[in-house]
Design an enzyme around this catalytic site. Structure first.
Site, mmCIF file in Angstrom:
data_model
loop_
_atom_site.group_PDB
_atom_site.id
_atom_site.type_symbol
_atom_site.label_atom_id
_atom_site.label_comp_id
_atom_site.label_asym_id
_atom_site.label_seq_id
_atom_site.Cartn_x
_atom_site.Cartn_y
_atom_site.Cartn_z
ATOM 1 N N LYS A 24 -11.635 -0.932 5.180
ATOM 2 C CA LYS A 24 -11.926 -1.661 3.956
ATOM 3 C C LYS A 24 -12.983 -2.746 4.220
ATOM 4 O O LYS A 24 -14.093 -2.414 4.559
ATOM 5 C CB LYS A 24 -10.622 -2.222 3.383
ATOM 6 C CG LYS A 24 -9.458 -1.205 3.406
ATOM 7 C CD LYS A 24 -9.707 0.027 2.546
ATOM 8 C CE LYS A 24 -8.717 1.177 2.798
ATOM 9 N NZ LYS A 24 -7.318 0.839 2.664
ATOM 10 N N TYR A 28 0.838 -1.200 0.000
ATOM 11 C CA TYR A 28 0.000 0.000 0.000
ATOM 12 C C TYR A 28 0.877 1.255 0.000
ATOM 13 O O TYR A 28 1.850 1.332 0.760
ATOM 14 C CB TYR A 28 -0.870 -0.069 1.253
ATOM 15 C CG TYR A 28 -1.822 1.068 1.428
ATOM 16 C CD1 TYR A 28 -2.938 1.198 0.611
ATOM 17 C CD2 TYR A 28 -1.624 2.019 2.417
ATOM 18 C CE1 TYR A 28 -3.824 2.240 0.788
ATOM 19 C CE2 TYR A 28 -2.511 3.060 2.600
ATOM 20 C CZ TYR A 28 -3.608 3.169 1.778
ATOM 21 O OH TYR A 28 -4.486 4.204 1.949
HETATM 22 C C1 LIG Z 1 -6.101 1.355 3.177
HETATM 23 C C2 LIG Z 1 -4.970 0.499 3.493
HETATM 24 C C3 LIG Z 1 -4.087 0.808 4.545
HETATM 25 C C4 LIG Z 1 -4.226 2.084 5.364
HETATM 26 O O1 LIG Z 1 -5.418 2.098 6.083
HETATM 27 P P1 LIG Z 1 -6.198 3.448 6.478
HETATM 28 O O2 LIG Z 1 -7.363 2.929 7.228
HETATM 29 O O3 LIG Z 1 -6.529 4.172 5.211
HETATM 30 O O4 LIG Z 1 -5.269 4.253 7.327
HETATM 31 C C5 LIG Z 1 -3.071 -0.074 4.823
HETATM 32 N N1 LIG Z 1 -2.895 -1.199 4.096
HETATM 33 C C6 LIG Z 1 -3.715 -1.525 3.074
HETATM 34 C C7 LIG Z 1 -3.469 -2.780 2.315
HETATM 35 C C8 LIG Z 1 -4.769 -0.690 2.735
HETATM 36 O O5 LIG Z 1 -5.567 -1.016 1.714
#
Ligand SMILES: *Cc1c(COP(=O)(O)O)cnc(C)c1O
Length: 364
Positions: free
Chosen positions: A182, A92
């Site tokens: 997510k 990410y």
């Molecule tokens: C979105 C995401 C993050 C970061 O998370 P946030 O809730 O946006 O801070 C970390 N790792 C992955 C794989 C992500 O998709």
């Protein structure tokens, strides 16, 4: 236990006992008899943490204000054991940005999955990997990374997989990280992060959370706990649609290549079945027309929403080069396989025929 649900402070029934409890919570202990203050403990957050621990098969979970807050806390929690971190690319974009910045005092070596062992030093405190990786959908063999790491604990960002498809502790990982924003929340209405691990590590993580204040709000925890109830059906339904779309996209003349673990050649290490129960609902594809074709696709979709984030009920489409991986230097992006024409699709719960019709008209 004295609890006034979802308030910032709690009556201290027995001042001596509750004073002791304050010290216990501040040093990372789990709640026993008094919630004291909302930065130390909240029952709604605690309920969600227990549920996620059960799904991940870990002793404990510590929830944070975001995925990035969770990763920050992890980097701070391992600092006692050394300041060196080995991180496997790709990952990410913001995680890459945080690790590369050295901001939290970690000296980070980035490498490919099979090079982890070569980078371990006496002061290495953490090995960090993401699988499936964002946005290229590479699957990393967790058990192999754990073997190469030796005594160094391995953290796995399992956001793309969810505990429905993958339980990294069964492969020997010590920490499982999720952006709860997510799939866990699943409805695009809460920002959150989690780390599931042993009780001993959870103590260190909770004490970082108490000191830095990177709390998950109780309302977020409520929504996450509610979201968990439908997690398996959301994951499996979106996965079935993603598989159908990946197959169709790979036959489309505008598409040079589709990256999806469920396609032939998409899982070269044979990790589906062994490490992961299914290929998930994210896929990426390279457009023959490069940057212009990618931006034009985003401007023409009608059902899919051009937006970052993923794992929601609605289908989200984005351009990693200019969006999620914007903060990663261009040469690093190319090394990781993030090209100008790459599109990432997070397939949601819409009718797959409607989604295909939308992609087809936008690609035409
Ligand atoms: C979105 C995401 C993050 C970061 O998370 P946030 O809730 O946006 O801070 C970390 N790792 C992955 C794989 C992500 O998709």
């Amino acid at each position: 236990m004295f609890i006034k649900d979802n308030s910032t402070t709690n009556p201290m029934g027995d001042p001596v006992e509750c004073g002791e409890e304050l010290g216990h919570l501040a040093s990372g202990g789990d709640v026993r008899n008094c919630a004291v203050y909302a930065r130390l403990y909240n029952p709604t957050v605690g309920r969600f943490e227990k549920a996620l621990s059960q799904l991940e098969g870990t002793e404990a979970t510590v929830a944070f204000a975001s995925g990035m807050a969770a990763l920050s806390a992890l980097l701070l929690a391992v600092r006692e054991d050394g300041d060196h971190v080995v991180a496997v690319r790709p990952m990410y974009g913001s995680s890459d940005h945080l690790l590369a910045s050295g901001m939290l005092g970690a000296r980070v070596d980035f490498c490919r999955p099979d090079e982890v062992g070569d980078h371990i030093r006496p002061e290495t405190a953490l090995v960090f990997v993401e699988t499936p990786s964002n946005p290229t959908l590479d699957l990393v063999d967790i058990a192999d990374v754990v073997r190469q790491a030796g005594k160094v604990p391995v953290g796995v960002d399992s956001t793309f997989a969810t505990p429905v498809l993958q339980r990294p502790v069964e492969q020997g990982a010590t920490f499982v990280l999720h952006s709860g924003t997510k799939f866990l929340g699943g409805h695009g209405d809460v920002v959150a992060g989690t780390i599931s691990t042993t009780e001993a590590w959870a103590r260190r993580l909770r004490s970082v959370r108490v000191m830095t204040g990177a709390l998950l709000h109780p309302l977020g925890a409520y929504l996450l706990h509610r979201g968990l109830q439908t997690l398996p059906i959301r994951v499996r339904t979106a996965q079935a649609s993603a598989r159908a779309l990946a197959e169709r996209l790979s036959g489309h003349p505008a598409v040079a290549r589709v990256q999806y673990p469920g396609l032939p050649g998409g899982d070269p290490k044979g990790l589906l079945g062994r490490q992961m129960k299914g290929p998930g609902s994210l896929l990426s594809f390279d457009l023959r027309g490069g940057l212009d074709a990618a931006l034009s696709l985003l401007s023409r979709v009608r059902l899919a929403t051009p937006a970052v984030s993923l794992g929601s009920c609605d289908t989200l489409i984005q351009h990693p080069w200019s969006m999620t991986h914007r903060v990663v230097p261009p040469e690093t992006k190319r090394e990781m396989g993030v090209t100008e024409g790459l599109i990432r699709l997070s397939v949601g719960l819409e009718d797959p025929e409607d989604l295909w019709a939308d992609l087809e008209q936008a690609l035409a």
